[in-house]
Scaffold this motif. Structure first.
Motif, PDB file in Angstrom:
ATOM      1  N   SER A 163       0.855  -1.184   0.000  1.00  0.00           N
ATOM      2  CA  SER A 163       0.000   0.000   0.000  1.00  0.00           C
ATOM      3  C   SER A 163       0.896   1.241   0.000  1.00  0.00           C
ATOM      4  CB  SER A 163      -0.889  -0.011   1.243  1.00  0.00           C
ATOM      5  OG  SER A 163      -1.491   1.249   1.454  1.00  0.00           O
ATOM      6  N   MET A 164       0.306   2.397  -0.276  1.00  0.00           N
ATOM      7  CA  MET A 164       1.068   3.645  -0.187  1.00  0.00           C
ATOM      8  C   MET A 164       0.826   4.367   1.137  1.00  0.00           C
ATOM      9  SD  MET A 164       1.219   5.408  -3.959  1.00  0.00           S
ATOM     10  CE  MET A 164      -0.450   5.148  -4.527  1.00  0.00           C
ATOM     11  N   THR A 165       0.013   3.782   2.008  1.00  0.00           N
ATOM     12  CA  THR A 165      -0.308   4.399   3.294  1.00  0.00           C
ATOM     13  C   THR A 165       0.481   3.714   4.406  1.00  0.00           C
ATOM     14  OG1 THR A 165      -2.542   4.886   2.528  1.00  0.00           O
ATOM     15  CG2 THR A 165      -2.152   4.969   4.894  1.00  0.00           C
ATOM     16  N   GLY A 166       1.111   4.518   5.246  1.00  0.00           N
ATOM     17  CA  GLY A 166       1.856   3.913   6.350  1.00  0.00           C
ATOM     18  C   GLY A 166       2.459   4.949   7.276  1.00  0.00           C
ATOM     19  N   PHE A 175       5.506   9.546   7.529  1.00  0.00           N
ATOM     20  CA  PHE A 175       4.095   9.344   7.209  1.00  0.00           C
ATOM     21  C   PHE A 175       3.974   9.292   5.687  1.00  0.00           C
ATOM     22  CE2 PHE A 175       4.617  11.899  10.979  1.00  0.00           C
ATOM     23  CZ  PHE A 175       3.764  11.332  11.925  1.00  0.00           C
ATOM     24  N   SER A 176       3.227   8.337   5.163  1.00  0.00           N
ATOM     25  CA  SER A 176       3.068   8.268   3.704  1.00  0.00           C
ATOM     26  C   SER A 176       1.606   8.150   3.327  1.00  0.00           C
ATOM     27  CB  SER A 176       3.858   7.087   3.118  1.00  0.00           C
ATOM     28  OG  SER A 176       3.284   5.856   3.496  1.00  0.00           O
ATOM     29  N   VAL A 177       1.251   8.818   2.233  1.00  0.00           N
ATOM     30  CA  VAL A 177      -0.091   8.746   1.658  1.00  0.00           C
ATOM     31  C   VAL A 177       0.054   8.531   0.155  1.00  0.00           C
ATOM     32  CG1 VAL A 177      -1.181  10.172   3.434  1.00  0.00           C
ATOM     33  CG2 VAL A 177      -0.170  11.258   1.427  1.00  0.00           C
ATOM     34  N   ASN A 178      -1.071   8.283  -0.514  1.00  0.00           N
ATOM     35  CA  ASN A 178      -0.992   7.952  -1.935  1.00  0.00           C
ATOM     36  C   ASN A 178      -0.714   9.169  -2.807  1.00  0.00           C
ATOM     37  OD1 ASN A 178      -3.731   8.647  -1.084  1.00  0.00           O
ATOM     38  ND2 ASN A 178      -4.336   8.288  -3.185  1.00  0.00           N
ATOM     39  N   ARG A 183       6.591   5.082  -4.912  1.00  0.00           N
ATOM     40  CA  ARG A 183       5.384   5.878  -5.127  1.00  0.00           C
ATOM     41  C   ARG A 183       4.832   6.315  -3.778  1.00  0.00           C
ATOM     42  NH1 ARG A 183       0.823   3.356  -8.775  1.00  0.00           N
ATOM     43  NH2 ARG A 183       0.217   5.521  -9.035  1.00  0.00           N
ATOM     44  N   GLY A 184       4.155   7.460  -3.785  1.00  0.00           N
ATOM     45  CA  GLY A 184       3.534   7.969  -2.574  1.00  0.00           C
ATOM     46  C   GLY A 184       4.237   9.205  -2.051  1.00  0.00           C
ATOM     47  N   LYS A 185       3.493  10.000  -1.305  1.00  0.00           N
ATOM     48  CA  LYS A 185       4.067  11.186  -0.668  1.00  0.00           C
ATOM     49  C   LYS A 185       4.506  10.816   0.741  1.00  0.00           C
ATOM     50  CE  LYS A 185       3.170  15.931   0.749  1.00  0.00           C
ATOM     51  NZ  LYS A 185       2.195  17.053   0.810  1.00  0.00           N
ATOM     52  N   VAL A 186       5.780  11.020   1.034  1.00  0.00           N
ATOM     53  CA  VAL A 186       6.340  10.677   2.348  1.00  0.00           C
ATOM     54  C   VAL A 186       6.760  11.963   3.050  1.00  0.00           C
ATOM     55  CG1 VAL A 186       8.074   9.366   3.609  1.00  0.00           C
ATOM     56  CG2 VAL A 186       7.173   8.470   1.450  1.00  0.00           C
ATOM     57  N   GLN A 187       6.171  12.204   4.204  1.00  0.00           N
ATOM     58  CA  GLN A 187       6.573  13.346   5.022  1.00  0.00           C
ATOM     59  C   GLN A 187       7.449  12.838   6.155  1.00  0.00           C
ATOM     60  OE1 GLN A 187       3.665  16.351   6.149  1.00  0.00           O
ATOM     61  NE2 GLN A 187       4.568  16.486   8.195  1.00  0.00           N
ATOM     62  N   VAL A 188       8.629  13.442   6.279  1.00  0.00           N
ATOM     63  CA  VAL A 188       9.601  13.009   7.280  1.00  0.00           C
ATOM     64  C   VAL A 188       9.756  14.112   8.329  1.00  0.00           C
ATOM     65  CG1 VAL A 188      11.956  12.222   7.692  1.00  0.00           C
ATOM     66  CG2 VAL A 188      10.818  11.665   5.524  1.00  0.00           C
ATOM     67  N   SER A 189       9.528  13.760   9.571  1.00  0.00           N
ATOM     68  CA  SER A 189       9.682  14.690  10.689  1.00  0.00           C
ATOM     69  C   SER A 189      10.941  14.330  11.456  1.00  0.00           C
ATOM     70  CB  SER A 189       8.447  14.609  11.600  1.00  0.00           C
ATOM     71  OG  SER A 189       8.651  15.362  12.778  1.00  0.00           O
ATOM     72  N   ASN A 194      -4.330   3.390  -4.028  1.00  0.00           N
ATOM     73  CA  ASN A 194      -3.494   3.332  -2.826  1.00  0.00           C
ATOM     74  C   ASN A 194      -2.433   2.246  -2.901  1.00  0.00           C
ATOM     75  OD1 ASN A 194      -2.933   4.467  -0.277  1.00  0.00           O
ATOM     76  ND2 ASN A 194      -3.918   2.757   0.754  1.00  0.00           N
ATOM     77  N   ILE A 195      -2.136   1.753  -4.111  1.00  0.00           N
ATOM     78  CA  ILE A 195      -1.146   0.683  -4.264  1.00  0.00           C
ATOM     79  C   ILE A 195       0.134   1.234  -4.884  1.00  0.00           C
ATOM     80  CG2 ILE A 195      -0.621  -1.468  -5.502  1.00  0.00           C
ATOM     81  CD1 ILE A 195      -3.474  -2.293  -5.126  1.00  0.00           C
ATOM     82  N   GLU A 196       1.263   0.873  -4.287  1.00  0.00           N
ATOM     83  CA  GLU A 196       2.554   1.355  -4.791  1.00  0.00           C
ATOM     84  C   GLU A 196       2.867   0.737  -6.149  1.00  0.00           C
ATOM     85  OE1 GLU A 196       7.191   1.787  -3.285  1.00  0.00           O
ATOM     86  OE2 GLU A 196       5.907   0.287  -2.386  1.00  0.00           O
TER      87      GLU A 196
END
Length: 288
Positions: free
Chosen positions: A3-6, A24-27, A58-64, A286-288
């Protein structure tokens, strides 16, 4: 299949630096990486992006990223301007109140803001961040795999339902020309026309209709797309784009089948198949 969510979190300490990293990742159709950190850590962005893109396609990954120094690594730095300002104000207050005595160095150093903790060097920060980021990505990808397994099961059920619909259309299709022939005969009878005389023209009409409503090729291609879709679901590699393409092609074949069949019952099956395909497309987003 992933998935692209995690979400994932990693924490580590090295060379007096404690780093906490959350991902954090979203599609998204493409891979995107953004860094959420203080301005003083902006230099980390290319390093973070490089590490993330090695493992996420694939997917948008936000890194904190959060950094702090451990107790045994704090080096005191004296803010001379603050110290001088404090001493000046303290002497002025002493004179104003008519007090005697010396203002000691310890008093000045104890003033707020005079001694501050030194910022760790980039050389010390980067290894800690990379290690914490790796742990965070491990957890993120593990969650994406678990979510992908659930999506895989759901998509497999949708494919089974769609394969059943293909079989249903294949069963109904041969009866369409027969019904057309019966309809033409009834019309000729109701018009009291000599059927024997019209029979050659009737046969030609039926032959043309049968060729026009033949959906055998579309059903064969649908079988092929469904089989390829099932194979792709078993892959550990990123298959999102492949599945999206196959879903697009299945939609094309169902549209053609519906327009060619000229049959109410087949049209109902096509409507149900397209609704199922819409559900598949929602999951594929939502699939990579």
């Amino acid at each position: 299949m992933k998935s692209m969510t995690g979400h994932g979190r990693g924490e580590t300490a090295a060379k007096g630096v404690r780093a906490v990293v959350e991902c954090f990742s979203v599609n998204r159709k493409q891979a995107e990486v953004s860094l959420a950190a203080g301005r003083e850590l902006a230099w980390l962005e290319p390093h973070v992006r490089e590490e993330v893109l090695k493992r996420v396609s694939r997917g948008k990954v936000q890194v904190s990223v959060a950094i702090e120094t451990t107790d045994d690594s704090v080096h005191g730095l004296i803010d001379r301007s603050r110290a001088a300002a404090f001493l000046k104000e303290a002497k002025a207050l002493q004179k104003h109140l008519g007090l005697s005595g010396e203002i000691s160095l310890e008093t000045v150093l104890a003033a707020p803001g005079v001694i501050r903790a030194g910022d760790p060097s980039e050389r010390d920060v980067l290894p800690a961040v990379k290690k914490a980021l790796g742990l965070s990505l491990d957890a993120l990808l593990e969650m994406r795999v678990r979510e992908g397994a659930h999506l895989q099961k759901d998509l497999a059920k949708s494919l089974t339902r769609m394969a059943t619909m293909v079989k249903r259309v294949r069963t109904l299709a041969p009866n369409v020309p027969k019904r057309q022939r019966e309809n033409l005969l009834r019309r000729l009878e109701s018009a009291q026309l000599p059927i024997d005389v019209m029979e050659p023209r009737l046969a030609t009409e039926i032959a043309v209709f049968a060729e026009r409503c033949d959906v055998a090729e579309e059903l064969t291609r649908l079988d092929s797309h469904i089989a390829q879709f099932r194979e792709a679901l078993k892959s550990d590699a990123p298959v999102g784009r492949t599945l999206e393409f196959l879903a697009q092609e299945m939609g094309r074949e169902w549209n053609t089948t519906g327009s060619k069949a000229n049959d109410a019952e087949i049209s109902r099956v096509v409507v149900d198949a397209k609704a199922e395909l819409d559900r598949i497309r929602e999951q594929l987003a939502n699939i990579e």
